[in-house]
Design a protein around this motif. Structure first.
Motif, PDB file in Angstrom:
ATOM      1  N   PRO A  89       4.013  -4.999 -17.822  1.00  0.00           N
ATOM      2  CA  PRO A  89       4.104  -4.382 -16.495  1.00  0.00           C
ATOM      3  C   PRO A  89       4.018  -5.410 -15.375  1.00  0.00           C
ATOM      4  O   PRO A  89       3.509  -6.515 -15.574  1.00  0.00           O
ATOM      5  N   ARG A  90       4.504  -5.021 -14.190  1.00  0.00           N
ATOM      6  CA  ARG A  90       4.409  -5.876 -13.014  1.00  0.00           C
ATOM      7  C   ARG A  90       3.864  -5.096 -11.817  1.00  0.00           C
ATOM      8  O   ARG A  90       4.246  -5.339 -10.675  1.00  0.00           O
ATOM      9  N   ILE A  91       2.949  -4.156 -12.092  1.00  0.00           N
ATOM     10  CA  ILE A  91       2.334  -3.375 -11.009  1.00  0.00           C
ATOM     11  C   ILE A  91       1.478  -4.267 -10.126  1.00  0.00           C
ATOM     12  O   ILE A  91       1.458  -4.126  -8.894  1.00  0.00           O
ATOM     13  N   GLN A  92       0.768  -5.201 -10.726  1.00  0.00           N
ATOM     14  CA  GLN A  92      -0.130  -6.077  -9.965  1.00  0.00           C
ATOM     15  C   GLN A  92       0.635  -6.885  -8.918  1.00  0.00           C
ATOM     16  O   GLN A  92       0.148  -7.090  -7.797  1.00  0.00           O
ATOM     17  N   GLU A  93       1.850  -7.322  -9.257  1.00  0.00           N
ATOM     18  CA  GLU A  93       2.640  -8.103  -8.308  1.00  0.00           C
ATOM     19  C   GLU A  93       3.052  -7.258  -7.102  1.00  0.00           C
ATOM     20  O   GLU A  93       3.086  -7.749  -5.966  1.00  0.00           O
ATOM     21  N   VAL A  94       3.362  -5.981  -7.340  1.00  0.00           N
ATOM     22  CA  VAL A  94       3.662  -5.080  -6.218  1.00  0.00           C
ATOM     23  C   VAL A  94       2.442  -4.957  -5.323  1.00  0.00           C
ATOM     24  O   VAL A  94       2.537  -5.009  -4.088  1.00  0.00           O
ATOM     25  N   ASP A  95       1.281  -4.803  -5.942  1.00  0.00           N
ATOM     26  CA  ASP A  95       0.025  -4.725  -5.186  1.00  0.00           C
ATOM     27  C   ASP A  95      -0.188  -5.958  -4.314  1.00  0.00           C
ATOM     28  O   ASP A  95      -0.589  -5.858  -3.143  1.00  0.00           O
ATOM     29  N   GLU A  96       0.067  -7.127  -4.891  1.00  0.00           N
ATOM     30  CA  GLU A  96      -0.152  -8.370  -4.152  1.00  0.00           C
ATOM     31  C   GLU A  96       0.791  -8.475  -2.956  1.00  0.00           C
ATOM     32  O   GLU A  96       0.388  -8.932  -1.873  1.00  0.00           O
ATOM     33  N   LEU A  97       2.037  -8.070  -3.129  1.00  0.00           N
ATOM     34  CA  LEU A  97       2.979  -8.105  -2.015  1.00  0.00           C
ATOM     35  C   LEU A  97       2.542  -7.152  -0.908  1.00  0.00           C
ATOM     36  O   LEU A  97       2.589  -7.497   0.286  1.00  0.00           O
ATOM     37  N   LEU A  98       2.112  -5.960  -1.273  1.00  0.00           N
ATOM     38  CA  LEU A  98       1.655  -4.993  -0.276  1.00  0.00           C
ATOM     39  C   LEU A  98       0.418  -5.522   0.453  1.00  0.00           C
ATOM     40  O   LEU A  98       0.300  -5.394   1.678  1.00  0.00           O
ATOM     41  N   ALA A  99      -0.511  -6.114  -0.290  1.00  0.00           N
ATOM     42  CA  ALA A  99      -1.740  -6.644   0.314  1.00  0.00           C
ATOM     43  C   ALA A  99      -1.443  -7.760   1.300  1.00  0.00           C
ATOM     44  O   ALA A  99      -2.188  -7.963   2.268  1.00  0.00           O
ATOM     45  N   LYS A 100      -0.342  -8.482   1.094  1.00  0.00           N
ATOM     46  CA  LYS A 100       0.047  -9.558   1.997  1.00  0.00           C
ATOM     47  C   LYS A 100       0.844  -9.041   3.200  1.00  0.00           C
ATOM     48  O   LYS A 100       1.312  -9.825   4.031  1.00  0.00           O
ATOM     49  N   GLY A 101       1.025  -7.724   3.281  1.00  0.00           N
ATOM     50  CA  GLY A 101       1.731  -7.133   4.410  1.00  0.00           C
ATOM     51  C   GLY A 101       3.242  -7.137   4.282  1.00  0.00           C
ATOM     52  O   GLY A 101       3.951  -6.853   5.255  1.00  0.00           O
ATOM     53  N   ILE A 102       3.762  -7.455   3.094  1.00  0.00           N
ATOM     54  CA  ILE A 102       5.205  -7.481   2.876  1.00  0.00           C
ATOM     55  C   ILE A 102       5.733  -6.055   2.720  1.00  0.00           C
ATOM     56  O   ILE A 102       5.131  -5.235   2.015  1.00  0.00           O
ATOM     57  N   ASN A 103       6.845  -5.753   3.350  1.00  0.00           N
ATOM     58  CA  ASN A 103       7.457  -4.440   3.208  1.00  0.00           C
ATOM     59  C   ASN A 103       8.006  -4.253   1.796  1.00  0.00           C
ATOM     60  O   ASN A 103       8.781  -5.078   1.315  1.00  0.00           O
ATOM     61  N   VAL A 104       7.595  -3.176   1.150  1.00  0.00           N
ATOM     62  CA  VAL A 104       8.075  -2.836  -0.185  1.00  0.00           C
ATOM     63  C   VAL A 104       8.649  -1.423  -0.148  1.00  0.00           C
ATOM     64  O   VAL A 104       7.960  -0.478   0.234  1.00  0.00           O
ATOM     65  N   THR A 105       9.908  -1.310  -0.516  1.00  0.00           N
ATOM     66  CA  THR A 105      10.569  -0.010  -0.614  1.00  0.00           C
ATOM     67  C   THR A 105      10.866   0.287  -2.074  1.00  0.00           C
ATOM     68  O   THR A 105      11.371  -0.569  -2.802  1.00  0.00           O
ATOM     69  N   VAL A 106      10.529   1.483  -2.498  1.00  0.00           N
ATOM     70  CA  VAL A 106      10.857   1.961  -3.832  1.00  0.00           C
ATOM     71  C   VAL A 106      11.891   3.069  -3.670  1.00  0.00           C
ATOM     72  O   VAL A 106      11.685   3.996  -2.894  1.00  0.00           O
ATOM     73  N   TYR A 107      13.020   2.955  -4.362  1.00  0.00           N
ATOM     74  CA  TYR A 107      13.989   4.063  -4.345  1.00  0.00           C
ATOM     75  C   TYR A 107      14.422   4.378  -5.758  1.00  0.00           C
ATOM     76  O   TYR A 107      14.523   3.491  -6.601  1.00  0.00           O
ATOM     77  N   ASN A 108      14.653   5.668  -6.020  1.00  0.00           N
ATOM     78  CA  ASN A 108      14.927   6.064  -7.398  1.00  0.00           C
ATOM     79  C   ASN A 108      15.870   7.246  -7.459  1.00  0.00           C
ATOM     80  O   ASN A 108      15.759   8.195  -6.689  1.00  0.00           O
ATOM     81  N   GLY A 109      16.810   7.160  -8.395  1.00  0.00           N
ATOM     82  CA  GLY A 109      17.746   8.243  -8.634  1.00  0.00           C
ATOM     83  C   GLY A 109      17.083   9.378  -9.401  1.00  0.00           C
ATOM     84  O   GLY A 109      16.416   9.162 -10.416  1.00  0.00           O
ATOM     85  N   GLN A 110      17.282  10.575  -8.923  1.00  0.00           N
ATOM     86  CA  GLN A 110      16.660  11.776  -9.482  1.00  0.00           C
ATOM     87  C   GLN A 110      16.980  11.988 -10.961  1.00  0.00           C
ATOM     88  O   GLN A 110      16.160  12.508 -11.715  1.00  0.00           O
ATOM     89  N   LEU A 111      18.169  11.571 -11.407  1.00  0.00           N
ATOM     90  CA  LEU A 111      18.654  11.905 -12.745  1.00  0.00           C
ATOM     91  C   LEU A 111      18.527  10.760 -13.738  1.00  0.00           C
ATOM     92  O   LEU A 111      18.970  10.884 -14.885  1.00  0.00           O
ATOM     93  N   ASP A 112      17.917   9.666 -13.336  1.00  0.00           N
ATOM     94  CA  ASP A 112      17.744   8.542 -14.252  1.00  0.00           C
ATOM     95  C   ASP A 112      16.740   8.917 -15.336  1.00  0.00           C
ATOM     96  O   ASP A 112      15.805   9.688 -15.097  1.00  0.00           O
ATOM     97  N   LEU A 113      16.933   8.375 -16.523  1.00  0.00           N
ATOM     98  CA  LEU A 113      15.960   8.566 -17.595  1.00  0.00           C
ATOM     99  C   LEU A 113      15.207   7.280 -17.875  1.00  0.00           C
ATOM    100  O   LEU A 113      13.987   7.247 -17.827  1.00  0.00           O
ATOM    101  N   ILE A 114      15.919   6.179 -18.103  1.00  0.00           N
ATOM    102  CA  ILE A 114      15.238   4.968 -18.546  1.00  0.00           C
ATOM    103  C   ILE A 114      14.194   4.501 -17.536  1.00  0.00           C
ATOM    104  O   ILE A 114      13.093   4.091 -17.901  1.00  0.00           O
ATOM    105  N   CYS A 115      14.506   4.578 -16.259  1.00  0.00           N
ATOM    106  CA  CYS A 115      13.529   4.295 -15.200  1.00  0.00           C
ATOM    107  C   CYS A 115      13.376   5.576 -14.386  1.00  0.00           C
ATOM    108  O   CYS A 115      13.804   5.671 -13.229  1.00  0.00           O
TER     109      CYS A 115
END
Length: 461
Positions: free
Chosen positions: A354-380
């Motif tokens: 996993p790479r959840i911790q890296e997302v956390d670190e970017l957010l903690a540093k004030g970096i803008n993080v956008t997550v976007y996801n397709g409704q019908l995807d299965l693998i992700c």
């Protein structure tokens, strides 16, 4: 722009664009495109392709952005797939794409890691040359960015947004921390605008746990399929907790095979829960040049074994034909995708981490993080993404989760909801309706509006 004019504007520049001994570059006569190689390590070469937007708006208060697009896999080609099948100026038939993201930013495609697309190593038998981890891939990308940005005032003035799809998201958040470290050390001169993680493979555990319930909810598996899926997913969860990443990858393959059997091949690529394997959105969106049989066979390791025997990959024909002729600098012994077989096996030990911790670190540093996801995807899947987002330790998470989301529309038509969005501080989430794994293909209009909002492009009014 037809095929003829595509070549008329593609005159090779004789002079190198960079002075570093490790870089080889060329471009079009009008300067609208540049491409080249950077030797990121001895005998390891990354290929890049930069498009300058014809829609650029000069606004001193809001600089025109650059998007670095990172494809998935690992081993899928951004230069090939992201460029010609998703967001670049031309589609797989070399016809203009009205929804190209050049309307909102300059586009930088990189074939990463080495061995992907046009990128290559000098000796495929040398096991030390392919990257083994996301961190190693991130270091190579940072080296490439140093070569491109340092000394280039135009690029330095443009904020860089890293946009990733699928496995590319894991590399994106890892390279984000590498970029920040290099900038802080004075080794890299660029302005980091933020990150967008599209259908990104950030947490394998959360995705596999979501597959059975999601498929049961849309009637693609029955109770037996649900129980079998949940059982294997729990095995994977236990293996990940013990750090048994190779064993977890093997169980992941077993889970995929089981789901194919119990769902009657729900999009054997796992990219859309409503489709069978022959109806992939990228395949059906292209015609003569982008193959209806095999155009995305390079996208991920589990696709490869399902490639029809003897079938020609027309994307490969395109990239090894007219595009190679245009670029002129591809070594004679290198073909697009010719070294793909070295990429995933080298990174197999990193695939399930996993790479959840890296997302956390970017957010903690004030970096803008956008997550976007397709409704019908299965693998992700979207439920899987929601699950890993809820594991973040970022101080704003509680407020983000309790915030209301609001609907988004396209072209002023409020009769059809295209997406939902939620934001708090520097975390943003888009739920893209009617889209599978390839969001820009399935929903080009809302995708274009979304990327304009993310990059704050000057013409995004």
């Amino acid at each position: 722009m037809g095929r003829l004019s595509f070549f008329l504007v593609s005159v090779l520049i004789a002079l190198p664009l960079f002075c570093g001994h490790s870089a080889l570059a060329a471009g079009t006569e009008d300067g609208s495109e540049q491409w080249g190689y950077v030797e990121v390590r001895p005998k390891a070469h990354l290929f890049w392709w930069l498009y300058k937007s014809p829609y650029r708006v000069e606004d001193p208060s809001k600089p025109w952005p650059v998007i670095l697009w990172l494809q998935g896999g690992p081993g899928a080609s951004g230069v090939g797939l992201g460029n010609f099948l998703e967001i670049g100026p031309l589609d797989g038939d070399l016809k203009p794409r009205n929804s190209t993201w050049l309307r909102k930013a300059d586009l930088l495609f990189v074939d990463s890691p080495v061995g992907t697309g046009y990128s290559y190593v000098d000796d495929v038998k040398d096991d030390s040359l392919p990257v083994k981890t996301d961190d190693e891939a991130a270091i190579d990308l940072t080296t490439l960015l140093k070569e491109l940005f340092n000394g280039n005032m135009s690029l330095q003035q443009s904020p860089l947004f890293v946009v990733a799809e699928s496995y590319g998201g894991k590399v994106a958040v890892t390279v984000g921390l590498s970029i920040l470290k290099a900038v802080e050390a004075g080794e890299l001169n660029l302005k980091l605008g933020g990150f967008a993680l599209g259908n990104s493979w950030i947490s394998s555990e959360d995705f596999v746990l979501s597959w059975g319930p999601l498929l049961k909810a849309v009637s693609r598996v029955d109770s037996n399929g649900l129980n079998d899926s949940n059982s294997l997913a729990q095995t994977i969860k236990q293996q990940l907790a013990k750090g048994q990443y190779l064993e977890a990858e093997q169980s992941w393959e077993e889970l995929e095979n089981m789901i194919r059997a119990s769902s009657n091949d729900v999009a054997s690529d796992f990219y859309n829960i409503l489709l069978d394997q022959r109806n992939d959105p990228i395949i059906s969106s292209t015609s003569s040049v982008a193959s209806k049989a095999t155009s995305v066979q390079r996208y991920s390791k589990h696709l490869y074994s399902f490639r029809p025997t003897g079938a020609e990959d027309d994307v490969s024909i395109l990239l090894n034909g007219v595009i190679r002729e245009k670029l002129k600098i591809i070594p004679n012994n290198i073909t697009w995708g010719g070294q793909e077989d070295i990429v995933f096996p080298a990174m197999i030990g990193a695939f399930m981490k996993p790479r959840i911790q890296e997302v956390d670190e970017l957010l903690a540093k004030g970096i803008n993080v956008t997550v976007y996801n397709g409704q019908l995807d299965l693998i992700c899947s979207t439920p899987g993404v929601e699950a890993w987002v809820e594991k973040l330790e970022w101080e704003g998470l509680k407020t983000f989760l309790s915030s209301d989301r609001y609907p988004l529309y396209c072209d002023g038509d409020e009769s059809v909801t295209k997406a939902f969005k939620k934001s708090y501080k520097n975390l943003h989430f888009y739920w893209i309706l009617g889209a599978g794994h390839f969001v820009p293909v399935d929903q080009p209009c809302i995708s274009l509006e979304m990327i304009g909002n993310i990059t704050q492009s000057p013409n995004n009014s």
